[in-house]
Design a protein around this motif. Structure first.
Motif, PDB file in Angstrom:
ATOM      1  N   PHE A  31      -9.702 -37.050  53.376  1.00 22.62           N
ATOM      2  CA  PHE A  31      -9.017 -36.985  52.084  1.00 22.62           C
ATOM      3  C   PHE A  31      -8.973 -35.546  51.571  1.00 22.62           C
ATOM      4  O   PHE A  31      -9.658 -34.662  52.100  1.00 22.62           O
ATOM      5  CB  PHE A  31      -9.674 -37.925  51.060  1.00 22.62           C
ATOM      6  CG  PHE A  31     -11.188 -37.863  51.023  1.00 22.62           C
ATOM      7  CD1 PHE A  31     -11.834 -37.022  50.136  1.00 22.62           C
ATOM      8  CD2 PHE A  31     -11.959 -38.651  51.878  1.00 22.62           C
ATOM      9  CE1 PHE A  31     -13.227 -36.956  50.092  1.00 22.62           C
ATOM     10  CE2 PHE A  31     -13.363 -38.595  51.841  1.00 22.62           C
ATOM     11  CZ  PHE A  31     -13.986 -37.745  50.944  1.00 22.62           C
ATOM     12  N   ALA A  35     -10.509 -34.785  45.687  1.00 25.37           N
ATOM     13  CA  ALA A  35      -9.969 -36.111  45.358  1.00 25.37           C
ATOM     14  C   ALA A  35     -11.024 -37.054  44.787  1.00 25.37           C
ATOM     15  O   ALA A  35     -10.705 -37.949  44.008  1.00 25.37           O
ATOM     16  CB  ALA A  35      -9.329 -36.734  46.602  1.00 25.37           C
ATOM     17  N   LYS A  36     -12.296 -36.879  45.178  1.00 33.63           N
ATOM     18  CA  LYS A  36     -13.316 -37.855  44.777  1.00 33.63           C
ATOM     19  C   LYS A  36     -14.522 -37.228  44.078  1.00 33.63           C
ATOM     20  O   LYS A  36     -15.498 -37.920  43.798  1.00 33.63           O
ATOM     21  CB  LYS A  36     -13.796 -38.642  46.009  1.00 33.63           C
ATOM     22  CG  LYS A  36     -12.660 -39.404  46.673  1.00 33.63           C
ATOM     23  CD  LYS A  36     -13.095 -40.218  47.871  1.00 33.63           C
ATOM     24  CE  LYS A  36     -11.871 -40.904  48.485  1.00 33.63           C
ATOM     25  NZ  LYS A  36     -12.204 -41.740  49.626  1.00 33.63           N
ATOM     26  N   THR A  37     -14.441 -35.927  43.794  1.00 35.11           N
ATOM     27  CA  THR A  37     -15.634 -35.242  43.280  1.00 35.11           C
ATOM     28  C   THR A  37     -16.012 -35.685  41.872  1.00 35.11           C
ATOM     29  O   THR A  37     -17.159 -35.545  41.473  1.00 35.11           O
ATOM     30  CB  THR A  37     -15.455 -33.706  43.278  1.00 35.11           C
ATOM     31  OG1 THR A  37     -14.143 -33.421  42.803  1.00 35.11           O
ATOM     32  CG2 THR A  37     -15.630 -33.122  44.649  1.00 35.11           C
ATOM     33  N   ASP A  53     -15.837 -38.763  40.741  1.00 37.40           N
ATOM     34  CA  ASP A  53     -16.178 -40.176  40.702  1.00 37.40           C
ATOM     35  C   ASP A  53     -17.207 -40.496  41.798  1.00 37.40           C
ATOM     36  O   ASP A  53     -16.837 -40.801  42.935  1.00 37.40           O
ATOM     37  CB  ASP A  53     -14.895 -41.004  40.906  1.00 37.40           C
ATOM     38  CG  ASP A  53     -15.167 -42.499  40.791  1.00 37.40           C
ATOM     39  OD1 ASP A  53     -16.343 -42.899  40.664  1.00 37.40           O
ATOM     40  OD2 ASP A  53     -14.193 -43.265  40.841  1.00 37.40           O
ATOM     41  N   ASN A  75     -17.098 -44.217  50.768  1.00 39.80           N
ATOM     42  CA  ASN A  75     -16.754 -43.725  52.113  1.00 39.80           C
ATOM     43  C   ASN A  75     -17.674 -44.286  53.174  1.00 39.80           C
ATOM     44  O   ASN A  75     -17.323 -44.366  54.335  1.00 39.80           O
ATOM     45  CB  ASN A  75     -16.900 -42.198  52.173  1.00 39.80           C
ATOM     46  CG  ASN A  75     -15.780 -41.500  51.463  1.00 39.80           C
ATOM     47  OD1 ASN A  75     -14.638 -41.665  51.832  1.00 39.80           O
ATOM     48  ND2 ASN A  75     -16.111 -40.753  50.435  1.00 39.80           N
ATOM     49  N   SER A 121     -18.518 -35.291  52.045  1.00 43.03           N
ATOM     50  CA  SER A 121     -17.362 -34.389  52.113  1.00 43.03           C
ATOM     51  C   SER A 121     -17.735 -32.910  52.250  1.00 43.03           C
ATOM     52  O   SER A 121     -16.848 -32.086  52.394  1.00 43.03           O
ATOM     53  CB  SER A 121     -16.515 -34.554  50.847  1.00 43.03           C
ATOM     54  OG  SER A 121     -17.205 -34.031  49.723  1.00 43.03           O
ATOM     55  N   THR A 142     -11.024 -44.633  55.551  1.00 47.63           N
ATOM     56  CA  THR A 142      -9.858 -43.766  55.354  1.00 47.63           C
ATOM     57  C   THR A 142      -9.901 -42.603  56.334  1.00 47.63           C
ATOM     58  O   THR A 142     -10.945 -42.312  56.912  1.00 47.63           O
ATOM     59  CB  THR A 142      -9.837 -43.153  53.929  1.00 47.63           C
ATOM     60  OG1 THR A 142     -10.890 -42.183  53.837  1.00 47.63           O
ATOM     61  CG2 THR A 142     -10.031 -44.208  52.864  1.00 47.63           C
ATOM     62  N   ALA A 146     -16.663 -43.646  43.950  1.00 52.72           N
ATOM     63  CA  ALA A 146     -15.571 -43.570  44.926  1.00 52.72           C
ATOM     64  C   ALA A 146     -16.039 -42.800  46.154  1.00 52.72           C
ATOM     65  O   ALA A 146     -15.719 -43.152  47.292  1.00 52.72           O
ATOM     66  CB  ALA A 146     -14.349 -42.894  44.303  1.00 52.72           C
ATOM     67  N   MET A 147     -16.819 -41.746  45.932  1.00 51.66           N
ATOM     68  CA  MET A 147     -17.348 -40.966  47.053  1.00 51.66           C
ATOM     69  C   MET A 147     -18.311 -41.821  47.876  1.00 51.66           C
ATOM     70  O   MET A 147     -18.269 -41.814  49.100  1.00 51.66           O
ATOM     71  CB  MET A 147     -18.056 -39.714  46.522  1.00 51.66           C
ATOM     72  CG  MET A 147     -18.447 -38.715  47.585  1.00 51.66           C
ATOM     73  SD  MET A 147     -17.013 -37.926  48.374  1.00 51.66           S
ATOM     74  CE  MET A 147     -16.837 -36.444  47.381  1.00 51.66           C
TER      75      MET A 147
END
Lengths: 467, 99
Positions: free
Chosen positions: A390, A394-396, A398, A405, A114, A387, A401-402
């Protein structure tokens, strides 16, 4: 008036050749676009003040060593580091007449999806600045999508070219491992890292790949590369496209992404392709965990060099070991530290076989599954990212979750295969990327398929808000 | 698998990272979760599968062993935090005891 949002690099080359614009006018046009939009997008970590040549400009990801131009890899530990020599890719670009505009933002040491892991702040997506451009090469992708550079180079370990290209609606190629030299590139995971182009069109991608690819005596992991063909054909007759079942059925793929992908596959059929289903069950299920053992292990070794002795940051301490440990704690951000810790753990006595050794065997399984698929198909197709872009933040919090991607980009990286992202539509007003994977050294097949689809899709790559 | 505070401190020492207290606790939680996820690779029985350390089957890649110009000493030290003459200068590597 040069419209940097629409002008392709190939068109820019034509304008220069026919002397319809001067190299200076071209440079000034991109600099004006940077002045106008980079305050918001933050694609660049550093800019070159005066053009060093008369060719088409290019932006380089800040992991690419450039003689005399600061190269930080998005890390505080390399702030102020000015390479004494050009990486082979930077030299090849120079020799081809390309002029460096500046160095683009990246997650620290290319670790991230990201650019939010950059020590110098995130880049933003030109389609919607509240969203990420993807990563790690989000700076390069956003620069090309936002008209701040005609094309750019990125680097890809597990998706860092393909995924940002998908999220920004442009073309990105992760080349076959060993086709592009890693000499002078800031190392992350040496058995995976590859430099590749980020461009507006597939033809631009082929042109830039042709410029940088080839064996390099300074990198013994490079191989001879087949001659690069610029794609011309606009149909897919005779092309066998395999769709890995597990890649379209994977958990977490947004319905809008799936719809755009399925429309593209239908279009491929209409263009004459033979489309069939194939299987990559273990690659999809075990690719991500395999990657998150191999890449951190190699990173922990590569990043051992940052010790405050020869270059980079040094923390003031009175004793050597205290200096090294403080330098590394202050110089590295969270993500490199996490990966160094994970990699060190996976390589440590008592755990090596269960983690790193086992991951290397999984890698063999992934290679075999892909080899089997390529017995029946010329190219494999899937969505690039599960996806669309985002929201920042939103994912920093976790990491897992990152990491997810890269679910669909990682398997082919583990097998050393080339992958091309081609924008294939919009979902909720944001770009969706198509991933095309080929056998090793089959870049020409990817360019041919990607070009035909690109023409038929007619995707408008200029972000709607900038039209 | 659950990672203990001692694990984190041991690995940080191996990796030459002087973590803060807050980092030790945060990494303990995060590494536990990540290790649990990546431990999935152990589900597969791969006793007979050879490892892949490198994606290309290249062997014995040689180049001509020819002398080439190298960097000057001043260039080599251009990025150094500290130097003395032709050496990288670092703080003492061991404690000096007065006799």
């Amino acid at each position: 008036m040069i419209d940097t949002l629409r002008l392709t690099a190939e068109e820019a080359l034509g304008l220069l050749e026919r002397r319809e614009v001067s190299a200076r006018e071209l440079w000034d046009a991109y600099r004006a676009a940077i002045d106008e939009r980079d305050g918001e997008l933050h694609c660049f970590l550093s800019l070159v003040d005066e053009p060093a040549g008369e060719g088409v400009p290019i932006a380089l990801k800040d992991v690419i060593g450039t003689k005399g131009i600061e190269t930080t890899a998005g890390s505080k530990i390399l702030k102020g580091y000015v390479p004494l020599y050009d990486s082979t890719v930077a030299r090849r670009c120079k020799e081809a007449g390309l002029v460096t505009l500046g160095k683009t933002n990246t997650d620290e040491f290319a670790m991230g999806s990201s650019t939010e892991n950059s020590a110098f702040g995130p880049s933003r997506n030109p389609w919607d600045p509240t969203r990420v451009p993807g990563g790690s090469g989000g700076g390069s992708a956003a620069a090309v999508a936002g008209g701040l550079a005609p094309w750019a180079l990125g680097s890809d370990t597990g998706g860092s070219i393909k995924q940002p290209a998908a999220l920004c609606g442009i073309v990105g190629l992760r080349p076959t491992y060993g086709t592009v030299s890693r000499y002078g590139i800031v190392a992350f995971a040496s058995s995976l890292d590859q430099v590749g182009p980020t461009t507006k069109t597939v033809r631009d991608c082929a042109l830039l790949y042709r410029t940088i690819a080839g064996r390099d005596p300074s990198d013994s992991t490079t191989a001879d590369v087949p001659e690069v063909e610029l794609p011309e054909r606009e149909d897919l007759r005779g092309v066998r496209i395999g769709v890995p079942k597990q890649m379209v059925e994977a958990e977490g793929i947004e319905s809008g992404v799936k719809d755009a992908f399925e429309r593209t596959i239908q279009l491929a059929r209409e263009l004459g392709a033979e489309v069939g289903e194939c299987e990559l069950p273990l690659s999809v299920e075990y690719g991500l965990p395999c990657y998150y053992l191999v890449a951190p292990a190699e990173a922990s070794s590569n990043l051992a060099r940052y010790d405050g002795v020869r270059y980079g940051l040094r923390a003031p301490e009175d004793a050597y070991h205290a200096m090294v440990m403080r330098t590394r704690d202050e110089g590295f951000g969270d993500e490199p530290k996490r990966r160094i810790m994970l990699g060190t753990y996976a390589l440590s006595a008592g755990y090596f076989e269960a983690y790193y050794g086992q991951a290397q065997k999984v890698r063999t399984v992934i290679r075999r599954e892909h080899a089997e698929a390529f017995e029946r198909f010329d190219v494999l197709a899937s969505p690039t990212s599960p996806t669309v872009a985002f929201e920042l933040g939103a994912k920093t919090q976790d990491p897992l979750a990152m990491y997810a991607n890269d679910l669909l980009t990682i398997p082919s990286c583990m097998a050393g295969l080339p992958g091309l992202n081609v924008p294939c539509g919009l979902s909720e007003g944001l770009p969706v990327g198509l991933q095309l994977i080929g056998p090793q050294f089959a870049e020409n097949a990817l360019f041919a398929a990607g070009h035909a689809l690109e023409r038929a899709l007619g995707f408008d790559r200029v972000p709607e808000r900038l039209r | 698998m659950a990672i203990t505070r001692e694990h984190v401190l041991h690995v940080a020492k191996l990796a030459h990272l002087d973590l803060t207290e807050e980092e030790v606790e945060r990494f303990r939680e995060q590494l536990s979760a990540i290790l649990e996820a990546v431990s999935k690779v152990s589900e597969l029985d791969l006793a007979d599968v050879p490892p892949t350390s490198h994606p290309l089957d290249l062997v014995n890649v040689w180049r001509e062993d020819e002398p080439r110009p190298s960097l000057s000493a001043d260039e080599v030290f251009a990025n150094a935090p500290d130097r003395e003459d032709e050496f990288f200068k670092v703080p003492p590597t061991s404690e000096v005891r007065e006799p």
